[in-house]
Design a protein around this motif. Structure first.
Motif, mmCIF file in Angstrom:
data_model
loop_
_atom_site.group_PDB
_atom_site.id
_atom_site.type_symbol
_atom_site.label_atom_id
_atom_site.label_comp_id
_atom_site.label_asym_id
_atom_site.label_seq_id
_atom_site.Cartn_x
_atom_site.Cartn_y
_atom_site.Cartn_z
ATOM 1 N N LEU A 43 23.296 46.594 18.542
ATOM 2 C CA LEU A 43 22.779 47.966 18.634
ATOM 3 C C LEU A 43 23.658 48.930 17.846
ATOM 4 O O LEU A 43 23.151 49.804 17.125
ATOM 5 N N ILE A 44 24.963 48.751 17.968
ATOM 6 C CA ILE A 44 25.895 49.603 17.228
ATOM 7 C C ILE A 44 25.708 49.436 15.730
ATOM 8 O O ILE A 44 25.698 50.414 14.973
ATOM 9 N N TYR A 45 25.543 48.197 15.296
ATOM 10 C CA TYR A 45 25.373 47.936 13.864
ATOM 11 C C TYR A 45 24.099 48.580 13.328
ATOM 12 O O TYR A 45 24.119 49.263 12.291
ATOM 13 N N LEU A 46 22.989 48.393 14.016
ATOM 14 C CA LEU A 46 21.713 48.953 13.553
ATOM 15 C C LEU A 46 21.766 50.475 13.522
ATOM 16 O O LEU A 46 21.255 51.113 12.589
ATOM 17 N N ASN A 47 22.394 51.048 14.525
ATOM 18 C CA ASN A 47 22.538 52.512 14.537
ATOM 19 C C ASN A 47 23.420 52.996 13.392
ATOM 20 O O ASN A 47 23.177 54.053 12.810
ATOM 21 N N SER A 48 24.445 52.219 13.049
ATOM 22 C CA SER A 48 25.383 52.628 11.999
ATOM 23 C C SER A 48 24.734 52.676 10.626
ATOM 24 O O SER A 48 25.199 53.398 9.736
ATOM 25 N N ILE A 49 23.667 51.891 10.438
ATOM 26 C CA ILE A 49 22.980 51.897 9.137
ATOM 27 C C ILE A 49 21.643 52.639 9.220
ATOM 28 O O ILE A 49 20.754 52.463 8.384
ATOM 29 N N ASN A 50 21.510 53.440 10.281
ATOM 30 C CA ASN A 50 20.364 54.347 10.446
ATOM 31 C C ASN A 50 19.018 53.635 10.579
ATOM 32 O O ASN A 50 18.005 54.105 10.070
ATOM 33 N N ILE A 51 19.029 52.504 11.266
ATOM 34 C CA ILE A 51 17.774 51.820 11.578
ATOM 35 C C ILE A 51 17.265 52.321 12.924
ATOM 36 O O ILE A 51 17.971 52.283 13.933
ATOM 37 N N THR A 52 16.028 52.797 12.937
ATOM 38 C CA THR A 52 15.411 53.288 14.168
ATOM 39 C C THR A 52 14.650 52.144 14.835
ATOM 40 O O THR A 52 13.855 51.453 14.188
ATOM 41 N N PHE A 53 14.884 51.943 16.127
ATOM 42 C CA PHE A 53 14.249 50.798 16.796
ATOM 43 C C PHE A 53 13.991 51.103 18.266
ATOM 44 O O PHE A 53 14.660 51.926 18.885
ATOM 45 N N LEU A 85 17.697 45.328 5.035
ATOM 46 C CA LEU A 85 17.533 46.316 6.104
ATOM 47 C C LEU A 85 17.399 47.741 5.580
ATOM 48 O O LEU A 85 16.774 48.590 6.227
ATOM 49 N N GLN A 86 17.973 48.011 4.417
ATOM 50 C CA GLN A 86 17.881 49.364 3.860
ATOM 51 C C GLN A 86 16.429 49.769 3.593
ATOM 52 O O GLN A 86 16.100 50.958 3.589
ATOM 53 N N LYS A 87 15.579 48.777 3.383
ATOM 54 C CA LYS A 87 14.174 49.064 3.141
ATOM 55 C C LYS A 87 13.418 49.447 4.426
ATOM 56 O O LYS A 87 12.259 49.863 4.371
ATOM 57 N N LEU A 88 14.092 49.279 5.555
ATOM 58 C CA LEU A 88 13.436 49.549 6.841
ATOM 59 C C LEU A 88 13.851 50.878 7.453
ATOM 60 O O LEU A 88 13.425 51.219 8.557
ATOM 61 N N ILE A 89 14.696 51.619 6.738
ATOM 62 C CA ILE A 89 15.084 52.943 7.233
ATOM 63 C C ILE A 89 13.847 53.842 7.294
ATOM 64 O O ILE A 89 13.030 53.854 6.381
ATOM 65 N N ASN A 90 13.704 54.549 8.392
ATOM 66 C CA ASN A 90 12.561 55.441 8.654
ATOM 67 C C ASN A 90 11.260 54.691 8.944
ATOM 68 O O ASN A 90 10.187 55.284 8.925
ATOM 69 N N LYS A 91 11.372 53.388 9.211
ATOM 70 C CA LYS A 91 10.194 52.616 9.607
ATOM 71 C C LYS A 91 10.360 52.141 11.048
ATOM 72 O O LYS A 91 11.471 51.958 11.528
ATOM 73 N N LYS A 92 9.233 51.939 11.705
ATOM 74 C CA LYS A 92 9.271 51.511 13.095
ATOM 75 C C LYS A 92 9.645 50.036 13.207
ATOM 76 O O LYS A 92 9.083 49.187 12.518
ATOM 77 N N ILE A 93 10.604 49.757 14.085
ATOM 78 C CA ILE A 93 11.044 48.381 14.343
ATOM 79 C C ILE A 93 11.151 48.178 15.853
ATOM 80 O O ILE A 93 11.567 49.081 16.582
ATOM 81 N N THR A 94 10.786 46.995 16.296
ATOM 82 C CA THR A 94 11.002 46.622 17.691
ATOM 83 C C THR A 94 12.089 45.560 17.738
ATOM 84 O O THR A 94 11.969 44.515 17.105
ATOM 85 N N LEU A 95 13.153 45.838 18.468
ATOM 86 C CA LEU A 95 14.250 44.895 18.630
ATOM 87 C C LEU A 95 14.083 44.162 19.957
ATOM 88 O O LEU A 95 13.943 44.782 21.005
ATOM 89 N N VAL A 96 14.092 42.832 19.902
ATOM 90 C CA VAL A 96 13.944 42.004 21.099
ATOM 91 C C VAL A 96 15.191 41.145 21.251
ATOM 92 O O VAL A 96 15.560 40.405 20.332
ATOM 93 N N THR A 97 15.869 41.256 22.394
ATOM 94 C CA THR A 97 17.063 40.448 22.629
ATOM 95 C C THR A 97 16.995 39.751 23.982
ATOM 96 O O THR A 97 16.509 40.323 24.962
ATOM 97 N N GLY A 98 17.482 38.518 23.996
ATOM 98 C CA GLY A 98 17.624 37.758 25.235
ATOM 99 C C GLY A 98 19.002 37.132 25.279
ATOM 100 O O GLY A 98 19.145 35.944 25.536
ATOM 101 N N ILE A 99 20.020 37.957 24.986
ATOM 102 C CA ILE A 99 21.409 37.499 24.987
ATOM 103 C C ILE A 99 22.200 38.310 26.002
ATOM 104 O O ILE A 99 21.762 39.366 26.454
#
Length: 338
Positions: free
Chosen positions: A255-265, A234-248
């Motif tokens: 969301l908290i985890y991704l934000n904590s490691i600075n992943i933009t989505f 995931l560190q390689k995806l910092i500052n790159k565009k990601i689309t998060l899709v959830t059906g849970i």
């Protein structure tokens, strides 16, 4: 919120009466409860969803797969089939449901069965697989026709059942007293640095019965995302565009985890057990525009046959205890009842 609950109160009374009548019939043995001949662990909850049942089932499989021949029995929510199905290597999420498919895909040596009537599933499994020596029931608590050897009730730390109320004003499937049927209460999605004092206070609020014990757990997301071809840190995806899709039911921890490691989505949220269709796939493709689409392990089974892309990944998640001692005690406990 208070106004909504007042308006819904008549419906709560009606639903509550139905729950009381049904549970009374079971408690008086007017409706028969069937104890399994094979040792069984049940996983359930009092709420409508999002309490970490599937993560616990996955954990129980992983801890017992080396010593037991396991069969997981589930309703198969969201499947497009009906009746009893014993999954095989050709089964998919549409046929057996997203969670059963996740278990089967991850642990191909286990037997996975889905059925609306759990009693039928037990009979079929017992006849077809005489070597099975451990049954794990997913979401069994309100299916009282099955009496498991050990029932684990899950509840989240942030949204515990003792702070909730009955559906439709709240999210409880039945009254809080239903917790009495459980042998163990597993508190899920706890803060990682939860103090022992906070755990004691929470345990007091659970109002455990003399035969019960509570354990506290967290969920841990992987630093690596996976698909059928490759893995990416995931560190390689910092500052790159990601689309998060959830059906849970509750994706907030992810969301908290991704934000904590600075992943933009960009987050596309669908309802729990959502059956992705072409309209949804078009929406995802439009949002992602050929960039990485990240989803949960459960959603991956439903999305991957439809979203034909090497850019679709899922993020593994696991259950963790606060100490090895507690984990050992928990695993010993769930297999010591009869």
């Amino acid at each position: 919120m208070k106004l909504i609950r007042v308006l819904l109160f008549p419906f709560v009374i009606f639903y509550g009466c139905l729950v009381v009548i049904r549970n009374t019939l079971f408690n008086l043995n007017i409706i028969k409860k069937n104890k399994t001949n094979i040792y069984s662990i049940g996983v359930g909850n009092l709420s409508l969803g999002g309490s970490g049942k599937s993560i616990l089932v996955d954990y129980l499989i992983s801890k017992n797969i080396k010593t037991n021949l396991i069969s997981v029995i589930s309703r198969g929510y969201g499947r497009k089939s009906s009746g009893f199905i014993l999954a095989n290597s050709k089964s998919n999420a549409a046929e057996i449901g997203d969670e059963p498919f996740q278990y089967l895909n991850k642990y191909p040596k286990i037997k996975v069965a889905v059925a609306e009537k759990r009693t039928l599933a037990v009979k079929k499994i017992s006849k077809l697989n005489t070597d099975i020596d451990l049954l794990i029931f997913d979401d069994i608590m309100q299916h009282r026709s099955i009496l498991t050897n050990h029932l684990i009730i899950t509840t989240t730390f942030n949204k515990p059942f003792f702070k909730d109320c009955l559906f439709p004003a709240g999210n409880l499937r039945e009254f809080r007293i239903g917790r009495k049927r459980g042998n163990t209460i597993l508190v899920t999605k706890c803060p990682k640095y939860l103090s022992s004092e906070d755990r004691v206070r929470f345990s007091d609020s659970l109002k455990l019965f003399s035969n019960q014990k509570a354990y506290f757990t967290t969920i841990s997301y992987s630093e690596t995302i996976i698909n059928s071809i490759k893995k990416i840190n995931l560190q390689k995806l910092i500052n790159k565009k990601i689309t998060l899709v959830t059906g849970i039911a509750d994706p907030s921890d992810l969301l908290i985890y991704l934000n904590s490691i600075n992943i933009t989505f960009n987050h596309l949220k669908f309802r729990d057990h959502f059956n992705f269709d072409q309209k949804a796939i078009l929406k995802i493709n439009k949002k992602a525009q050929n960039t990485i689409v990240l989803t949960t392990e459960k959603d991956y089974g439903r999305l991957s046959p439809l979203l034909k892309s090497d850019n679709l990944f899922y993020i593994p998640v696991k259950l963790s205890f606060f100490s090895k001692k507690e984990e050992t005690e928990f695993n010993k406990r769930v297999k010591s009842f009869s």
